[in-house]
Write a protein that holds these residues in place. Structure first.
Motif, short mmCIF file in Angstrom:
data_model
loop_
_atom_site.label_atom_id
_atom_site.label_comp_id
_atom_site.label_asym_id
_atom_site.label_seq_id
_atom_site.Cartn_x
_atom_site.Cartn_y
_atom_site.Cartn_z
N LEU A 5 -31.48 -40.27 -24.87
CA LEU A 5 -32.48 -39.32 -25.34
C LEU A 5 -33.81 -40.06 -25.49
O LEU A 5 -33.88 -41.11 -26.14
CB LEU A 5 -32.06 -38.74 -26.69
N VAL A 6 -34.86 -39.54 -24.87
CA VAL A 6 -36.19 -40.13 -24.93
C VAL A 6 -37.15 -39.08 -25.49
O VAL A 6 -37.22 -37.96 -24.98
CB VAL A 6 -36.66 -40.58 -23.53
N ILE A 7 -37.86 -39.44 -26.56
CA ILE A 7 -38.79 -38.51 -27.21
C ILE A 7 -40.22 -39.04 -27.10
O ILE A 7 -40.46 -40.23 -27.26
CB ILE A 7 -38.42 -38.29 -28.68
N THR A 8 -41.15 -38.12 -26.80
CA THR A 8 -42.57 -38.42 -26.76
C THR A 8 -43.29 -37.40 -27.63
O THR A 8 -43.04 -36.20 -27.52
CB THR A 8 -43.12 -38.33 -25.32
N ILE A 9 -44.17 -37.87 -28.51
CA ILE A 9 -44.96 -36.98 -29.36
C ILE A 9 -46.41 -37.06 -28.89
O ILE A 9 -46.96 -38.16 -28.74
CB ILE A 9 -44.85 -37.36 -30.84
N GLY A 15 -55.65 -35.48 -27.11
CA GLY A 15 -55.38 -35.91 -25.75
C GLY A 15 -54.64 -37.23 -25.65
O GLY A 15 -54.85 -38.00 -24.71
N ILE A 16 -53.76 -37.50 -26.63
CA ILE A 16 -53.01 -38.76 -26.61
C ILE A 16 -51.53 -38.50 -26.86
O ILE A 16 -51.15 -37.48 -27.44
CB ILE A 16 -53.52 -39.76 -27.67
N CYS A 17 -50.72 -39.43 -26.38
CA CYS A 17 -49.27 -39.40 -26.62
C CYS A 17 -48.81 -40.79 -27.03
O CYS A 17 -49.38 -41.79 -26.59
CB CYS A 17 -48.51 -39.02 -25.35
N ILE A 18 -47.78 -40.84 -27.86
CA ILE A 18 -47.17 -42.14 -28.15
C ILE A 18 -46.33 -42.52 -26.93
O ILE A 18 -45.99 -41.66 -26.11
CB ILE A 18 -46.29 -42.11 -29.41
N ILE A 58 -47.25 -31.70 -30.01
CA ILE A 58 -46.13 -31.27 -29.16
C ILE A 58 -45.11 -32.40 -29.17
O ILE A 58 -45.45 -33.57 -28.97
CB ILE A 58 -46.59 -31.02 -27.72
N VAL A 59 -43.85 -32.05 -29.38
CA VAL A 59 -42.76 -33.03 -29.30
C VAL A 59 -41.98 -32.71 -28.03
O VAL A 59 -41.43 -31.62 -27.88
CB VAL A 59 -41.84 -32.96 -30.54
#
Length: 69
Positions: A5-9, A15-18, A58-59
């Motif tokens: 499982l890979v999560i990106t927030i 305009g950025i994501c971890i 957004i997750v």
């Protein structure tokens, strides 16, 4: 087969994501996707209504298939 499982927030307003974060390993797509929905919900709750609305958070999650050894 196993799944990671890979999560990106992300913040739509900023305009950025971890960087994508691995969040565990599962024996089936079903288990992986259920955990993805659950963690996404939990992250949204923990950030709180004001922050989520302000940053338009957004997750995203995905389940990556891999061959077990």
């Amino acid at each position: 087969m196993k799944f990671i499982l890979v999560i990106t927030i992300c913040s739509s307003s900023l305009g950025i994501c971890i960087n994508p974060q691995p969040m565990g390993q599962f024996d089936s797509w079903y288990e992986c996707s259920n955990q993805g929905y659950s963690l996404s919900y939990d992250f949204n709750l923990s950030m709180g209504k004001d922050r989520v609305n302000k940053e338009k958070t957004i997750v995203n999650f995905s389940c990556k298939e891999f061959d077990s050894i």
